[in-house]
Motif scaffolding. Structure first.
Motif, PDB file in Angstrom:
ATOM      1  N   ALA A 142       0.820  -1.217   0.000  1.00  0.00           N
ATOM      2  CA  ALA A 142       0.000   0.000   0.000  1.00  0.00           C
ATOM      3  C   ALA A 142       0.851   1.264   0.000  1.00  0.00           C
ATOM      4  O   ALA A 142       0.423   2.316  -0.476  1.00  0.00           O
ATOM      5  CB  ALA A 142      -0.934  -0.001   1.207  1.00  0.00           C
ATOM      6  N   ILE A 143       2.068   1.159   0.515  1.00  0.00           N
ATOM      7  CA  ILE A 143       2.940   2.326   0.610  1.00  0.00           C
ATOM      8  C   ILE A 143       3.583   2.689  -0.732  1.00  0.00           C
ATOM      9  O   ILE A 143       4.144   3.776  -0.890  1.00  0.00           O
ATOM     10  CB  ILE A 143       4.026   2.082   1.687  1.00  0.00           C
ATOM     11  N   GLU A 144       3.494   1.790  -1.710  1.00  0.00           N
ATOM     12  CA  GLU A 144       4.095   2.048  -3.019  1.00  0.00           C
ATOM     13  C   GLU A 144       3.360   3.171  -3.758  1.00  0.00           C
ATOM     14  O   GLU A 144       2.139   3.295  -3.667  1.00  0.00           O
ATOM     15  CB  GLU A 144       4.060   0.780  -3.884  1.00  0.00           C
ATOM     16  N   SER A 145       4.109   3.949  -4.520  1.00  0.00           N
ATOM     17  CA  SER A 145       3.518   5.072  -5.256  1.00  0.00           C
ATOM     18  C   SER A 145       2.577   4.608  -6.367  1.00  0.00           C
ATOM     19  O   SER A 145       1.679   5.343  -6.774  1.00  0.00           O
ATOM     20  CB  SER A 145       4.626   5.943  -5.857  1.00  0.00           C
ATOM     21  N   HIS A 146       2.774   3.383  -6.864  1.00  0.00           N
ATOM     22  CA  HIS A 146       1.914   2.858  -7.931  1.00  0.00           C
ATOM     23  C   HIS A 146       0.570   2.351  -7.395  1.00  0.00           C
ATOM     24  O   HIS A 146      -0.312   2.010  -8.184  1.00  0.00           O
ATOM     25  CB  HIS A 146       2.603   1.691  -8.643  1.00  0.00           C
ATOM     26  N   VAL A 147       0.445   2.264  -6.072  1.00  0.00           N
ATOM     27  CA  VAL A 147      -0.718   1.643  -5.438  1.00  0.00           C
ATOM     28  C   VAL A 147      -1.492   2.686  -4.634  1.00  0.00           C
ATOM     29  O   VAL A 147      -0.904   3.547  -3.981  1.00  0.00           O
ATOM     30  CB  VAL A 147      -0.272   0.486  -4.513  1.00  0.00           C
ATOM     31  N   ILE A 148      -2.818   2.600  -4.679  1.00  0.00           N
ATOM     32  CA  ILE A 148      -3.671   3.502  -3.905  1.00  0.00           C
ATOM     33  C   ILE A 148      -3.892   2.890  -2.527  1.00  0.00           C
ATOM     34  O   ILE A 148      -4.470   1.812  -2.395  1.00  0.00           O
ATOM     35  CB  ILE A 148      -5.015   3.741  -4.613  1.00  0.00           C
ATOM     36  N   CYS A 149      -3.412   3.584  -1.509  1.00  0.00           N
ATOM     37  CA  CYS A 149      -3.497   3.114  -0.120  1.00  0.00           C
ATOM     38  C   CYS A 149      -4.860   3.475   0.470  1.00  0.00           C
ATOM     39  O   CYS A 149      -5.293   4.623   0.391  1.00  0.00           O
ATOM     40  CB  CYS A 149      -2.375   3.761   0.695  1.00  0.00           C
ATOM     41  N   ILE A 150      -5.523   2.485   1.077  1.00  0.00           N
ATOM     42  CA  ILE A 150      -6.859   2.707   1.624  1.00  0.00           C
ATOM     43  C   ILE A 150      -6.864   2.515   3.139  1.00  0.00           C
ATOM     44  O   ILE A 150      -6.482   1.465   3.656  1.00  0.00           O
ATOM     45  CB  ILE A 150      -7.889   1.758   0.979  1.00  0.00           C
ATOM     46  N   HIS A 151      -7.323   3.556   3.832  1.00  0.00           N
ATOM     47  CA  HIS A 151      -7.479   3.523   5.283  1.00  0.00           C
ATOM     48  C   HIS A 151      -8.933   3.205   5.638  1.00  0.00           C
ATOM     49  O   HIS A 151      -9.824   3.283   4.788  1.00  0.00           O
ATOM     50  CB  HIS A 151      -7.088   4.872   5.889  1.00  0.00           C
ATOM     51  N   SER A 152      -9.155   2.889   6.902  1.00  0.00           N
ATOM     52  CA  SER A 152     -10.492   2.521   7.370  1.00  0.00           C
ATOM     53  C   SER A 152     -11.075   3.588   8.286  1.00  0.00           C
ATOM     54  O   SER A 152     -10.371   4.186   9.102  1.00  0.00           O
ATOM     55  CB  SER A 152     -10.430   1.186   8.116  1.00  0.00           C
ATOM     56  N   GLY A 153     -12.392   3.768   8.151  1.00  0.00           N
ATOM     57  CA  GLY A 153     -13.122   4.654   9.043  1.00  0.00           C
ATOM     58  C   GLY A 153     -14.399   3.986   9.517  1.00  0.00           C
ATOM     59  O   GLY A 153     -14.793   2.935   9.009  1.00  0.00           O
ATOM     60  N   ASP A 154     -15.044   4.600  10.513  1.00  0.00           N
ATOM     61  CA  ASP A 154     -16.313   4.049  10.986  1.00  0.00           C
ATOM     62  C   ASP A 154     -17.472   4.691  10.223  1.00  0.00           C
ATOM     63  O   ASP A 154     -17.265   5.485   9.301  1.00  0.00           O
ATOM     64  CB  ASP A 154     -16.463   4.235  12.501  1.00  0.00           C
ATOM     65  N   GLY A 155     -18.686   4.349  10.614  1.00  0.00           N
ATOM     66  CA  GLY A 155     -19.858   4.845   9.906  1.00  0.00           C
ATOM     67  C   GLY A 155     -20.116   6.325  10.075  1.00  0.00           C
ATOM     68  O   GLY A 155     -20.971   6.891   9.381  1.00  0.00           O
ATOM     69  N   TYR A 156     -19.382   6.966  10.984  1.00  0.00           N
ATOM     70  CA  TYR A 156     -19.538   8.400  11.212  1.00  0.00           C
ATOM     71  C   TYR A 156     -18.415   9.217  10.574  1.00  0.00           C
ATOM     72  O   TYR A 156     -18.333  10.428  10.772  1.00  0.00           O
ATOM     73  CB  TYR A 156     -19.591   8.689  12.716  1.00  0.00           C
ATOM     74  N   GLY A 157     -17.539   8.538   9.849  1.00  0.00           N
ATOM     75  CA  GLY A 157     -16.446   9.248   9.192  1.00  0.00           C
ATOM     76  C   GLY A 157     -15.215   9.434  10.048  1.00  0.00           C
ATOM     77  O   GLY A 157     -14.301  10.176   9.671  1.00  0.00           O
ATOM     78  N   ASN A 158     -15.171   8.762  11.194  1.00  0.00           N
ATOM     79  CA  ASN A 158     -13.999   8.856  12.062  1.00  0.00           C
ATOM     80  C   ASN A 158     -12.968   7.799  11.682  1.00  0.00           C
ATOM     81  O   ASN A 158     -13.318   6.689  11.280  1.00  0.00           O
ATOM     82  CB  ASN A 158     -14.401   8.647  13.526  1.00  0.00           C
ATOM     83  N   GLN A 159     -11.708   8.130  11.843  1.00  0.00           N
ATOM     84  CA  GLN A 159     -10.638   7.179  11.556  1.00  0.00           C
ATOM     85  C   GLN A 159     -10.700   6.009  12.521  1.00  0.00           C
ATOM     86  O   GLN A 159     -10.854   6.183  13.725  1.00  0.00           O
ATOM     87  CB  GLN A 159      -9.286   7.882  11.680  1.00  0.00           C
ATOM     88  N   SER A 160     -10.593   4.794  11.996  1.00  0.00           N
ATOM     89  CA  SER A 160     -10.597   3.602  12.843  1.00  0.00           C
ATOM     90  C   SER A 160      -9.343   3.565  13.708  1.00  0.00           C
ATOM     91  O   SER A 160      -8.267   4.008  13.287  1.00  0.00           O
ATOM     92  CB  SER A 160     -10.653   2.337  11.982  1.00  0.00           C
ATOM     93  N   SER A 161      -9.483   3.008  14.898  1.00  0.00           N
ATOM     94  CA  SER A 161      -8.344   2.953  15.818  1.00  0.00           C
ATOM     95  C   SER A 161      -7.222   2.076  15.285  1.00  0.00           C
ATOM     96  O   SER A 161      -6.055   2.279  15.615  1.00  0.00           O
ATOM     97  CB  SER A 161      -8.804   2.416  17.181  1.00  0.00           C
ATOM     98  N   PHE A 162      -7.560   1.105  14.440  1.00  0.00           N
ATOM     99  CA  PHE A 162      -6.550   0.168  13.943  1.00  0.00           C
ATOM    100  C   PHE A 162      -5.875   0.635  12.657  1.00  0.00           C
ATOM    101  O   PHE A 162      -4.922   0.020  12.197  1.00  0.00           O
ATOM    102  CB  PHE A 162      -7.171  -1.216  13.708  1.00  0.00           C
ATOM    103  N   THR A 163      -6.374   1.704  12.054  1.00  0.00           N
ATOM    104  CA  THR A 163      -5.768   2.170  10.809  1.00  0.00           C
ATOM    105  C   THR A 163      -4.562   3.048  11.131  1.00  0.00           C
ATOM    106  O   THR A 163      -4.578   3.793  12.119  1.00  0.00           O
ATOM    107  CB  THR A 163      -6.803   2.933   9.952  1.00  0.00           C
TER     108      THR A 163
END
Length: 218
Positions: A142-163
């Motif tokens: 995911a860290i590669e420039s050729h790849v789109i890195c996707i993070h996780s959020g909850d249903g309210y738009g908050n960043q997940s604790s594990f991301t």
């Protein structure tokens, strides 16, 4: 739009097939054995493939079984690399989803990723589920420039604790918590569905949205 998802495979009950394996149908190929029949020993790939189908119902989804239970950078690298090249050359995909991550770079897989990027294939990968505990932050690839890195959020738009903490140019976050999707009948779950959380769930959702936009643009 054609999408390849590289994971643990897919295995559905007949009722699930009737619901999700309609036109366009799933395509399946395994790199971990000779099994032509659909197979998934852990459910991870099934959950994500059907999730991708739900988000992008008009896409042709190619399921590549590149590991049996858990990906290992050394044991799985050749399978992943071959599946990426096959997805580009034979399946002619527009998008590749990789809901896994490693602690280090692998040159064999990296060469395949560069090959896919050269052929204008969009690639999405899970950021990692280690939160701020991972010293290098985002996992590879995911860290590669050729790849789109996707993070996780909850249903309210908050960043997940594990991301992990977002890095520059790696700030795409979609739902990745309590995501319900199909589960293989052979894994003895009560019912045909299971809730899962992780950046691995977020990656196919993001890829599915991209597929819908790409389909509309065409």
């Amino acid at each position: 739009v054609r999408i390849a998802i590289l994971d643990s495979g897919i295995e559905l009950s007949q009722d699930q097939k009737d619901m999700y394996d309609a036109n366009p149908r799933f395509e399946y190929r395994s790199w971990v054995g000779e099994d032509a029949e659909w197979k998934d020993d852990v459910g991870h790939g099934t959950h994500l493939a059907v999730l991708l189908r739900k988000i992008s119902p008009n896409a042709v989804i190619h399921v590549a079984r590149v590991f049996k239970k858990k990906p290992h950078i050394e044991k799985s690298a050749q399978n992943i690399a071959e599946a990426i090249r096959y997805a580009v050359d034979e399946w002619k995909v527009d998008i590749i989803v990789m809901s896994f991550g490693f602690g280090s770079k692998n040159e064999v897989v990296y060469d395949a990723i560069k090959y896919a990027a050269f052929n204008d294939v969009l690639m999405f990968a899970a950021a990692s589920n280690d939160g701020k505990n991972r010293p290098d932050g985002v996992a590879w690839p995911a860290i590669e420039s050729h790849v789109i890195c996707i993070h996780s959020g909850d249903g309210y738009g908050n960043q997940s604790s594990f991301t992990p903490s977002p890095k520059e140019n790696m700030r795409i976050m979609v739902l990745g918590e309590c995501v319900r999707s199909a589960w293989p009948p052979n894994l003895n779950l009560v019912g045909d569905n299971k809730d899962m959380s992780g950046t691995s769930c977020a990656a196919p959702i993001a890829a599915g949205v991209a597929a819908v936009i790409l389909d509309y643009a065409r």
